[in-house]
Design a protein around this motif. Structure first.
Motif, mmCIF file in Angstrom:
data_model
loop_
_atom_site.group_PDB
_atom_site.id
_atom_site.type_symbol
_atom_site.label_atom_id
_atom_site.label_comp_id
_atom_site.label_asym_id
_atom_site.label_seq_id
_atom_site.Cartn_x
_atom_site.Cartn_y
_atom_site.Cartn_z
ATOM 1 N N UNK A 8 -55.170 15.560 63.125
ATOM 2 C CA UNK A 8 -53.880 14.806 62.768
ATOM 3 C C UNK A 8 -52.413 16.335 63.376
ATOM 4 N N UNK A 9 -53.526 17.507 62.500
ATOM 5 C CA UNK A 9 -52.648 18.329 63.029
ATOM 6 C C UNK A 9 -52.711 19.029 64.476
ATOM 7 N N UNK A 10 -54.445 18.754 64.898
ATOM 8 C CA UNK A 10 -54.255 19.065 66.845
ATOM 9 C C UNK A 10 -53.653 18.218 67.224
ATOM 10 N N UNK A 11 -53.080 16.597 67.006
ATOM 11 C CA UNK A 11 -52.300 16.649 67.735
ATOM 12 C C UNK A 11 -51.018 16.821 67.592
ATOM 13 N N UNK A 12 -50.336 16.748 66.274
ATOM 14 C CA UNK A 12 -49.165 17.304 65.673
ATOM 15 C C UNK A 12 -48.872 18.454 66.729
ATOM 16 N N UNK A 13 -49.846 19.512 67.120
ATOM 17 C CA UNK A 13 -49.377 21.172 67.221
ATOM 18 C C UNK A 13 -49.706 20.418 68.739
ATOM 19 N N UNK A 59 -60.117 8.076 66.619
ATOM 20 C CA UNK A 59 -60.674 6.402 65.340
ATOM 21 C C UNK A 59 -60.745 6.536 63.602
ATOM 22 N N UNK A 60 -61.817 7.355 63.896
ATOM 23 C CA UNK A 60 -61.953 7.293 62.463
ATOM 24 C C UNK A 60 -60.905 7.677 61.666
ATOM 25 N N UNK A 61 -59.978 8.615 62.118
ATOM 26 C CA UNK A 61 -58.780 8.460 62.016
ATOM 27 C C UNK A 61 -57.453 7.731 61.384
ATOM 28 N N UNK A 62 -57.632 6.666 62.700
ATOM 29 C CA UNK A 62 -56.511 6.152 62.800
ATOM 30 C C UNK A 62 -55.712 6.046 63.480
ATOM 31 N N UNK A 63 -55.836 7.214 64.467
ATOM 32 C CA UNK A 63 -54.477 8.006 65.116
ATOM 33 C C UNK A 63 -54.796 7.672 66.560
ATOM 34 N N UNK A 64 -56.124 6.884 66.813
ATOM 35 C CA UNK A 64 -56.210 6.729 68.197
ATOM 36 C C UNK A 64 -54.885 6.280 69.370
ATOM 37 N N UNK A 65 -53.842 5.657 69.133
ATOM 38 C CA UNK A 65 -52.847 5.531 69.312
ATOM 39 C C UNK A 65 -52.168 7.271 70.155
ATOM 40 N N UNK A 66 -51.234 7.440 68.265
ATOM 41 C CA UNK A 66 -50.744 8.650 68.591
ATOM 42 C C UNK A 66 -52.085 10.141 69.539
ATOM 43 N N UNK A 97 -57.113 0.824 76.861
ATOM 44 C CA UNK A 97 -57.113 -0.347 77.198
ATOM 45 C C UNK A 97 -56.608 -1.384 75.539
ATOM 46 N N UNK A 98 -58.121 -0.861 74.744
ATOM 47 C CA UNK A 98 -58.021 -1.102 73.126
ATOM 48 C C UNK A 98 -56.630 -1.316 72.971
ATOM 49 N N UNK A 99 -55.743 -0.560 73.195
ATOM 50 C CA UNK A 99 -55.049 -0.170 72.105
ATOM 51 C C UNK A 99 -53.746 -1.377 72.659
ATOM 52 N N UNK A 100 -54.321 -1.758 73.420
ATOM 53 C CA UNK A 100 -52.529 -2.484 74.755
ATOM 54 C C UNK A 100 -52.422 -3.695 73.582
#
Length: 421
Positions: A8-13, A59-66, A97-100
């Motif tokens: 989550x931090x990696x994505x945010x930063x 994916x394990x953290x539910x953050x695939x789209x982000x 495509x799995x997130x569409x």
């Protein structure tokens, strides 16, 4: 040295390093664009996190789209300076495509990125792996919306996993990217060659550009060019790297171009030799049949098998396409374990709809088919067909199946029939 990784931090930063791999057209001698490939970073950028690990953690953290959007955002940001220098080059970006789903396809995220970075949508190729699609309706809405805005659509990893050719018909991609599995050692593997030949032929017919992924050997590149691939991508030209380190691929393209030129000249020279050999073979057998009665065709054909080892099968049709002789086969050219599957045509078989008979019926003197798998032997062969007459002067059509050898890419202008006198 080890680091604690918080996705989550990696994505945010935006601890994401975007590497770019060039896609090259050797025929034009240019880089047509770059594919953006993302890696995570940790420890002040000292550690690169591979994409598989990065996306699995998300994916394990539910953050695939982000993560998907963050990677795309960084790709546009890093590509923008390169785009200012080379307005004609394309940016290839991946979409998971799995997130569409219906809740995300109208977000306008990609459109906003292109506009904010001054990149024309026509310079952006959106790559979709069709085997990852879960909501087909949402996928089509996404494609139609972005195509209307000017973005190009690529179908990625075609020929891999559960890829479905039906999706090509529904998506109508501007770009077809052929999976690296089919590319690896294609210059030595016949079945891969046939699949790729079919895909490049299909792409030409529907007006799509073909990209061969994972090209690592010069021999692969040369064969792919001969098979009709438009663009090549892989370690042979460059590994993915930051835009600031974009390598000069021109020397490698020149090397491949020289190898392809030599390959092509050799291919056409061999083609000329084969044509001369085929004409001599047809002429000899036709003249022989002209000296015997129709009732003696079988014995005359047996003699020809002994004279020409490359001959696989011979048979004669009447002027309506009905087989009037037995099919004489060279037993040395027919594998014993295939004899229960592949059977020679018998006297009385109707050949009137075969691709080698219709041109003769239309008035041509001779026809040479493209290579195909013989129903008589299971081998790859071509059929030479020609008008002939027996000693009584009755018109017939002589058919000769000749074994086709070698692993050179096909000459596209011969893909249906090459005819002459």
């Amino acid at each position: 040295m080890s680091y604690t990784l918080n996705i989550e931090t990696l994505i945010f930063n935006r601890q994401i390093m975007t590497h770019f791999q060039p896609l090259v057209s050797v025929r034009q001698g240019v880089v047509i664009g770059y594919e953006a490939l993302s890696r995570g970073t940790a420890g002040n950028g000292e550690l690169l996190i591979p994409p598989d690990t990065l996306f699995t953690l998300a994916e394990l953290s539910g953050l695939s789209l982000q993560l998907d959007r963050a990677c795309r955002e960084m790709a546009f940001t890093r590509f923008a300076p390169l785009h200012k220098k080379h307005k004609e080059q394309l940016l290839f970006v991946n979409v998971d495509a799995s997130l569409l789903t219906e809740s995300v396809v109208g977000s306008g995220h990609i459109e906003m990125l292109a506009r904010s970075h001054g990149i024309n949508p026509a310079n952006v190729v959106i790559e979709i792996i069709e085997s990852h699609v879960q909501d087909t309706a949402a996928l089509m809405r996404f494609i139609n919306r972005h195509r209307a805005l000017g973005f190009l659509i690529a179908l990625d990893d075609v020929g891999a996993g559960h890829s479905n050719l039906e999706r090509i018909a529904s998506i109508k991609p501007e770009v077809i990217k052929i999976d690296r599995f089919l590319i690896s050692n294609i210059h030595t593997e016949f079945y891969k060659q046939e699949v790729v030949n079919s895909l490049t032929s299909l792409a030409r017919r529907i007006g799509a550009m073909t990209v061969a992924e994972g090209v690592e050997k010069e021999e692969e590149a040369v064969y792919l060019m001969g098979a009709g691939a438009d663009v090549l991508q892989g370690y042979l030209f460059a590994r993915p790297c930051p835009t600031s380190e974009t390598p000069d691929v021109a020397p490698q393209m020149r090397t491949v171009a020289a190898a392809y030129r030599s390959y092509s000249l050799n291919r056409y020279e061999r083609h000329k030799e084969q044509q001369a050999s085929h004409r001599a073979l047809i002429r000899h057998v036709r003249e022989t049949l002209g000296t015997v009665k129709a009732a003696d065709f079988t014995k005359a054909l047996v003699d020809q098998l002994l004279l020409f080892p490359s001959l696989e099968c011979l048979y004669v049709l009447d002027e309506t396409g009905i087989q009037v002789s037995d099919t004489l086969c060279n037993p040395l050219n027919i594998s014993a374990n295939k004899r229960f599957i592949y059977q020679p045509a018998r006297k009385g078989t109707d050949h009137s709809l075969k691709e080698y008979f219709i041109p003769i019926q239309a008035g041509l003197e001779e026809c040479v088919t493209a290579p195909y798998i013989s129903l008589a032997s299971g081998n790859r062969c071509i059929t030479l067909a020609t008008r002939c007459t027996c000693a009584e002067g009755k018109p017939h059509v002589l058919c000769l199946d000749v074994m086709e050898r070698g692993n050179m890419a096909p000459l596209h202008e011969q893909s249906i029939c090459a005819c002459g006198t």
